[in-house]
Scaffold this active site. Structure first.
Site, PDB file in Angstrom:
ATOM      1  N   SER A  43       0.887  -1.064   0.114  1.00 40.25           N
ATOM      2  CA  SER A  43      -0.064  -0.103  -0.181  1.00 40.25           C
ATOM      3  C   SER A  43       1.071   1.212   0.041  1.00 40.25           C
ATOM      4  O   SER A  43       0.929   2.022   1.056  1.00 40.25           O
ATOM      5  CB  SER A  43      -0.919  -0.121   1.204  1.00 40.25           C
ATOM      6  OG  SER A  43      -0.260   0.109   2.315  1.00 40.25           O
ATOM      7  N   HIS A 158      -3.459  -6.254   2.633  1.00 38.80           N
ATOM      8  CA  HIS A 158      -2.270  -7.280   3.174  1.00 38.80           C
ATOM      9  C   HIS A 158      -2.895  -8.584   3.392  1.00 38.80           C
ATOM     10  O   HIS A 158      -2.343  -9.289   4.092  1.00 38.80           O
ATOM     11  CB  HIS A 158      -1.747  -6.718   4.370  1.00 38.80           C
ATOM     12  CG  HIS A 158      -0.773  -5.597   4.144  1.00 38.80           C
ATOM     13  ND1 HIS A 158      -0.238  -4.810   5.370  1.00 38.80           N
ATOM     14  CD2 HIS A 158      -0.352  -4.860   3.142  1.00 38.80           C
ATOM     15  CE1 HIS A 158       0.547  -3.840   4.821  1.00 38.80           C
ATOM     16  NE2 HIS A 158       0.479  -3.995   3.326  1.00 38.80           N
ATOM     17  N   GLN A 166      -6.143  -1.662   7.456  1.00 43.64           N
ATOM     18  CA  GLN A 166      -4.967  -2.520   6.859  1.00 43.64           C
ATOM     19  C   GLN A 166      -4.423  -3.261   8.212  1.00 43.64           C
ATOM     20  O   GLN A 166      -4.002  -4.547   8.148  1.00 43.64           O
ATOM     21  CB  GLN A 166      -4.241  -1.719   6.436  1.00 43.64           C
ATOM     22  CG  GLN A 166      -2.821  -2.332   5.896  1.00 43.64           C
ATOM     23  CD  GLN A 166      -1.907  -1.497   5.120  1.00 43.64           C
ATOM     24  OE1 GLN A 166      -2.016  -1.016   3.698  1.00 43.64           O
ATOM     25  NE2 GLN A 166      -0.774  -0.760   5.698  1.00 43.64           N
ATOM     26  N   GLU A 167      -4.385  -2.590   9.462  1.00 39.30           N
ATOM     27  CA  GLU A 167      -3.532  -3.061  10.625  1.00 39.30           C
ATOM     28  C   GLU A 167      -4.182  -2.897  11.932  1.00 39.30           C
ATOM     29  O   GLU A 167      -4.765  -1.568  12.175  1.00 39.30           O
ATOM     30  CB  GLU A 167      -2.114  -2.527  10.660  1.00 39.30           C
ATOM     31  CG  GLU A 167      -1.352  -2.818   9.160  1.00 39.30           C
ATOM     32  CD  GLU A 167      -0.098  -2.066   9.215  1.00 39.30           C
ATOM     33  OE1 GLU A 167       0.483  -1.617  10.202  1.00 39.30           O
ATOM     34  OE2 GLU A 167       0.334  -1.787   7.948  1.00 39.30           O
ATOM     35  N   GLU A 210       1.845  -9.441   6.984  1.00 45.44           N
ATOM     36  CA  GLU A 210       2.644  -8.888   8.094  1.00 45.44           C
ATOM     37  C   GLU A 210       2.815 -10.139   9.109  1.00 45.44           C
ATOM     38  O   GLU A 210       3.250  -9.644  10.414  1.00 45.44           O
ATOM     39  CB  GLU A 210       2.534  -7.596   8.627  1.00 45.44           C
ATOM     40  CG  GLU A 210       2.552  -6.664   7.267  1.00 45.44           C
ATOM     41  CD  GLU A 210       2.621  -5.022   7.908  1.00 45.44           C
ATOM     42  OE1 GLU A 210       2.050  -4.744   8.854  1.00 45.44           O
ATOM     43  OE2 GLU A 210       3.133  -4.331   6.838  1.00 45.44           O
ATOM     44  N   ASP A 246      -3.847   1.161  11.695  1.00 44.90           N
ATOM     45  CA  ASP A 246      -3.271   1.696  10.426  1.00 44.90           C
ATOM     46  C   ASP A 246      -4.458   1.476   9.373  1.00 44.90           C
ATOM     47  O   ASP A 246      -4.759   0.609   8.966  1.00 44.90           O
ATOM     48  CB  ASP A 246      -1.902   1.186   9.977  1.00 44.90           C
ATOM     49  CG  ASP A 246      -1.588   1.889   8.456  1.00 44.90           C
ATOM     50  OD1 ASP A 246      -2.147   2.818   8.360  1.00 44.90           O
ATOM     51  OD2 ASP A 246      -0.680   1.376   7.993  1.00 44.90           O
ATOM     52  N   GLU A 287      -2.993   5.396  12.395  1.00 46.28           N
ATOM     53  CA  GLU A 287      -2.222   5.888  11.380  1.00 46.28           C
ATOM     54  C   GLU A 287      -3.081   6.172  10.164  1.00 46.28           C
ATOM     55  O   GLU A 287      -3.868   5.327   9.826  1.00 46.28           O
ATOM     56  CB  GLU A 287      -1.221   4.951  10.994  1.00 46.28           C
ATOM     57  CG  GLU A 287      -0.084   4.783   9.966  1.00 46.28           C
ATOM     58  CD  GLU A 287       0.669   3.926   9.889  1.00 46.28           C
ATOM     59  OE1 GLU A 287       1.135   3.285  10.993  1.00 46.28           O
ATOM     60  OE2 GLU A 287       1.369   3.485   8.680  1.00 46.28           O
ATOM     61  N   ASP A 314       1.756   8.459   7.397  1.00 52.78           N
ATOM     62  CA  ASP A 314       2.526   7.390   6.820  1.00 52.78           C
ATOM     63  C   ASP A 314       2.529   7.886   5.233  1.00 52.78           C
ATOM     64  O   ASP A 314       3.220   8.602   4.486  1.00 52.78           O
ATOM     65  CB  ASP A 314       2.150   5.983   6.932  1.00 52.78           C
ATOM     66  CG  ASP A 314       2.849   4.920   5.813  1.00 52.78           C
ATOM     67  OD1 ASP A 314       3.900   5.355   5.070  1.00 52.78           O
ATOM     68  OD2 ASP A 314       2.132   3.820   5.699  1.00 52.78           O
ATOM     69  N   LYS A 339       9.959   5.663   6.862  1.00 51.94           N
ATOM     70  CA  LYS A 339      10.286   4.287   6.287  1.00 51.94           C
ATOM     71  C   LYS A 339      11.456   4.719   5.350  1.00 51.94           C
ATOM     72  O   LYS A 339      11.080   5.734   4.573  1.00 51.94           O
ATOM     73  CB  LYS A 339       9.204   3.799   5.583  1.00 51.94           C
ATOM     74  CG  LYS A 339       7.957   3.319   6.173  1.00 51.94           C
ATOM     75  CD  LYS A 339       6.679   3.148   5.409  1.00 51.94           C
ATOM     76  CE  LYS A 339       5.582   2.175   6.061  1.00 51.94           C
ATOM     77  NZ  LYS A 339       4.453   2.166   5.168  1.00 51.94           N
ATOM     78  N   HIS A 367       8.671  -0.764   9.197  1.00 53.33           N
ATOM     79  CA  HIS A 367       9.296  -1.962   8.137  1.00 53.33           C
ATOM     80  C   HIS A 367       8.222  -1.653   7.067  1.00 53.33           C
ATOM     81  O   HIS A 367       7.628  -0.680   7.018  1.00 53.33           O
ATOM     82  CB  HIS A 367       9.002  -3.370   8.774  1.00 53.33           C
ATOM     83  CG  HIS A 367       7.387  -3.560   9.067  1.00 53.33           C
ATOM     84  ND1 HIS A 367       6.880  -4.978   9.089  1.00 53.33           N
ATOM     85  CD2 HIS A 367       6.424  -2.577   9.076  1.00 53.33           C
ATOM     86  CE1 HIS A 367       5.323  -4.750   9.247  1.00 53.33           C
ATOM     87  NE2 HIS A 367       5.349  -3.579   9.174  1.00 53.33           N
ATOM     88  N   ARG A 368       8.257  -2.621   5.908  1.00 57.00           N
ATOM     89  CA  ARG A 368       7.369  -2.588   4.888  1.00 57.00           C
ATOM     90  C   ARG A 368       6.664  -3.899   4.793  1.00 57.00           C
ATOM     91  O   ARG A 368       7.041  -5.101   5.586  1.00 57.00           O
ATOM     92  CB  ARG A 368       7.996  -2.382   3.520  1.00 57.00           C
ATOM     93  CG  ARG A 368       8.630  -0.997   3.437  1.00 57.00           C
ATOM     94  CD  ARG A 368       7.848   0.073   3.618  1.00 57.00           C
ATOM     95  NE  ARG A 368       6.526   0.152   2.845  1.00 57.00           N
ATOM     96  CZ  ARG A 368       6.360   1.056   2.140  1.00 57.00           C
ATOM     97  NH1 ARG A 368       7.250   2.047   1.688  1.00 57.00           N
ATOM     98  NH2 ARG A 368       5.274   1.344   1.440  1.00 57.00           N
ATOM     99  N   SER A 369       5.381  -4.140   4.179  1.00 54.02           N
ATOM    100  CA  SER A 369       4.821  -5.327   4.134  1.00 54.02           C
ATOM    101  C   SER A 369       5.704  -6.509   3.469  1.00 54.02           C
ATOM    102  O   SER A 369       5.426  -7.532   3.804  1.00 54.02           O
ATOM    103  CB  SER A 369       3.336  -5.224   3.498  1.00 54.02           C
ATOM    104  OG  SER A 369       3.411  -4.641   2.273  1.00 54.02           O
ATOM    105  N   LYS A 390       7.386  -0.275  14.331  1.00 58.13           N
ATOM    106  CA  LYS A 390       6.304  -0.950  13.847  1.00 58.13           C
ATOM    107  C   LYS A 390       6.768  -2.030  12.961  1.00 58.13           C
ATOM    108  O   LYS A 390       7.455  -1.757  11.761  1.00 58.13           O
ATOM    109  CB  LYS A 390       5.432   0.039  13.142  1.00 58.13           C
ATOM    110  CG  LYS A 390       4.162  -0.466  12.575  1.00 58.13           C
ATOM    111  CD  LYS A 390       3.278   0.254  12.050  1.00 58.13           C
ATOM    112  CE  LYS A 390       3.338   0.218  10.382  1.00 58.13           C
ATOM    113  NZ  LYS A 390       2.099   0.674   9.646  1.00 58.13           N
TER     114      LYS A 390
HETATM  115  P1  PGA Z   1       3.377  -1.212   3.055  1.00 57.11           P
HETATM  116  O1  PGA Z   1       2.296  -1.199   4.360  1.00 57.11           O
HETATM  117  O2  PGA Z   1       4.532  -1.647   3.503  1.00 57.11           O
HETATM  118  O3  PGA Z   1       2.459  -2.147   2.307  1.00 57.11           O
HETATM  119  O4  PGA Z   1       3.106   0.175   2.494  1.00 57.11           O
HETATM  120  C1  PGA Z   1       2.880  -0.818   5.523  1.00 57.11           C
HETATM  121  C2  PGA Z   1       2.051   0.633   6.033  1.00 57.11           C
HETATM  122  O5  PGA Z   1       1.057   1.091   5.446  1.00 57.11           O
HETATM  123  O6  PGA Z   1       2.422   0.919   7.115  1.00 57.11           O
HETATM  124 ZN    ZN Z   2       0.876   2.794   6.792  1.00 59.20          ZN
END
Ligand code: PGA
Ligand code: ZN
Length: 424
Positions: A43, A158, A166-167, A210, A246, A287, A314, A339, A367-369, A390
């Site tokens: 994402s 994800h 998403q999270e 994740e 998130d 987030e 983010d 990131k 991190h990233r997914s 995170k």
């Molecule tokens: P992404 O997701 O690494 O797929 O962008 C992580 C996030 O959105 O924080």
């Molecule tokens: Zn995010």
């Protein structure tokens, strides 16, 4: 000849956690050497630095041969002779060679792999731990172990379920140290697994990108409720364990409306939904509550609930000082998600980190997914005393690589180690 001078730079492709190729680079000096791998998002924010992909038949278009060639044929020779301890000079040289705003000539994946490998090369030459070297770069003393933001239910892009957000994370910010926080996270993860299996059948314990569970549910409150149940089963209180979300709201924003929980709602209703969730659950952090271009929507959410909780940016800021300074000016959030691969060098990420700190904002290293077994961000979180990290569920090797490195760092720091973010 300076022994710390870079003698050799080399890259290759390796696989990430989603079986997609990514760039690994090595940097060698007369004193030491370092190796690093870059992660990759799903994402991704529209304004991130460019991740260079070949677009040819191999790897379904996701090959990184051009990025690897850029390191080996275009970057390497220009770095030879530069003192590896001068991270800024190494990074600025690559920025200059690229010459674009978004690193589209050489690729942010090529540049970042070298930037990270150089930090390791310098720290190994200096016989320092990576976190100590990174602390030196920020003219600080490493001491703060971060609160782990553990993503234990996956949704959005994800996972293959119907959750819009998403999270769904747990933040054990009330525990006494990092290892106790990680232990609590692992125990709650297992309680959640048992609870989901009993309630929804064994298909509910399949995991997302994740490492969090991806149960067949599509209602936000149902996901939060399951986590509250798991915290209770594990015997922890809401003083010890907070929740984090998130939303990654860009991914469920279509034609002016947020598509969530079977409804299509306006930005105003979405903002009040966050307000209600914060009254019903011990949420400490949200987030990307709004679409990545909606700075004004971010400002309204921050105005409404930002005194009580953390509003993390983010996709909206993409670790980019231009977007971040606009966010700070507008009071569009009160925390930065950092990131490295959104911007492409450690030096530029440090600029964003310092800008956020100067504004009194919290910072979470992320991190990233699509991840690798590289634990670089664990050292970065402690080196810069970010206070939060995170890095997914406390499960799957590419996630535990970071958490386990933090256990080692906590041991190395001994009595000097502090824990967490006092403002969380
Ligand atoms: P992404 O997701 O690494 O797929 O962008 C992580 C996030 O959105 O924080
Ligand atoms: Zn995010």
């Amino acid at each position: 000849m300076n022994n710390f001078a870079i003698k050799k730079v080399k890259a290759r492709w390796v696989l990430d956690s989603r079986s997609t190729p990514t760039v690994e680079a090595e940097v060698h000096s007369g004193k030491g050497s370092g190796r690093a791998m870059v992660p990759s998002g799903a994402s991704t924010g529209t304004h991130e630095a460019l991740e260079m992909r070949d677009g040819t038949k191999e790897f379904h278009g996701k090959g990184v041969r051009n990025a690897v060639d850029n390191v080996n044929k275009k970057i390497a020779e220009h770095l030879e002779g530069i003192d590896s301890r001068n991270q800024e000079q190494v990074d600025r040289k690559m920025i200059e060679l690229d010459g674009t705003d978004n690193k589209s000539k050489l690729g942010a994946n090529a540049i970042l792999a070298v930037s990270m490998a150089n930090a390791r090369c310098a720290s190994s030459g200096l016989r320092k731990e990576l976190f100590e070297y990174l602390a030196g770069m920020n003219k600080d003393d490493a001491k703060v172990l971060p609160v782990p933001m553990m993503n234990i239910i996956n949704g959005g892009m994800h996972a293959g379920n119907g959750l819009a957000m998403q999270e769904f994370m747990i933040l054990p910010s009330g525990m006494k140290n990092f290892s106790e926080a990680l232990k609590a996270g692992a125990e709650i993860y297992h309680s959640l697994k048992g609870y989901l299996k009993e309630k929804h059948g064994k298909g509910a314990i399949n995991v997302g990108d994740e490492g969090g569970f991806a149960p067949p549910i599509s209602d936000t409150r149902q996901a939060l409720g399951a986590i509250m149940k798991a915290i209770e089963i594990s015997g922890y209180s809401s003083n010890e364990i907070k929740l984090g979300l998130d939303a990654a709201a860009s991914s469920f924003f279509k034609e002016g409306l947020y598509h969530i929980d079977g409804k299509k709602i306006s930005p105003e209703d979405m903002a009040s939904f966050y307000g209600k969730l914060c009254e019903e659950y011990p949420i400490a952090s949200i987030e990307d509550p709004m679409h990545e271009e909606d700075f004004d929507g971010f400002r309204k959410v921050t105005e409404a609930i930002g005194r009580k909780i953390q509003i993390l940016g983010d996709d909206v800021f993409v670790t980019n000082v231009k977007r971040l300074s606009r966010g700070i000016e507008m009071k569009a959030a009160n925390a930065l998600l950092l990131k490295l691969n959104q911007v492409g060098t450690i030096t530029e990420a440090l600029d964003a980190f310092r800008m956020a700190r100067k504004a009194g904002w919290n910072v979470a290293i992320s991190h990233r997914s699509g991840e690798t077994e590289d634990s670089f961000i664990a050292d970065l979180a402690v080196g810069w005393n970010a206070g939060q990290i995170k890095t997914g569920a406390p499960a799957r090797g590419e996630r535990t690589a970071k958490y386990n490195q933090l256990l080692r760092i906590e041991e190395m720091l001994g009595k000097k180690a502090l824990f967490g973010d006092t403002k969380l």
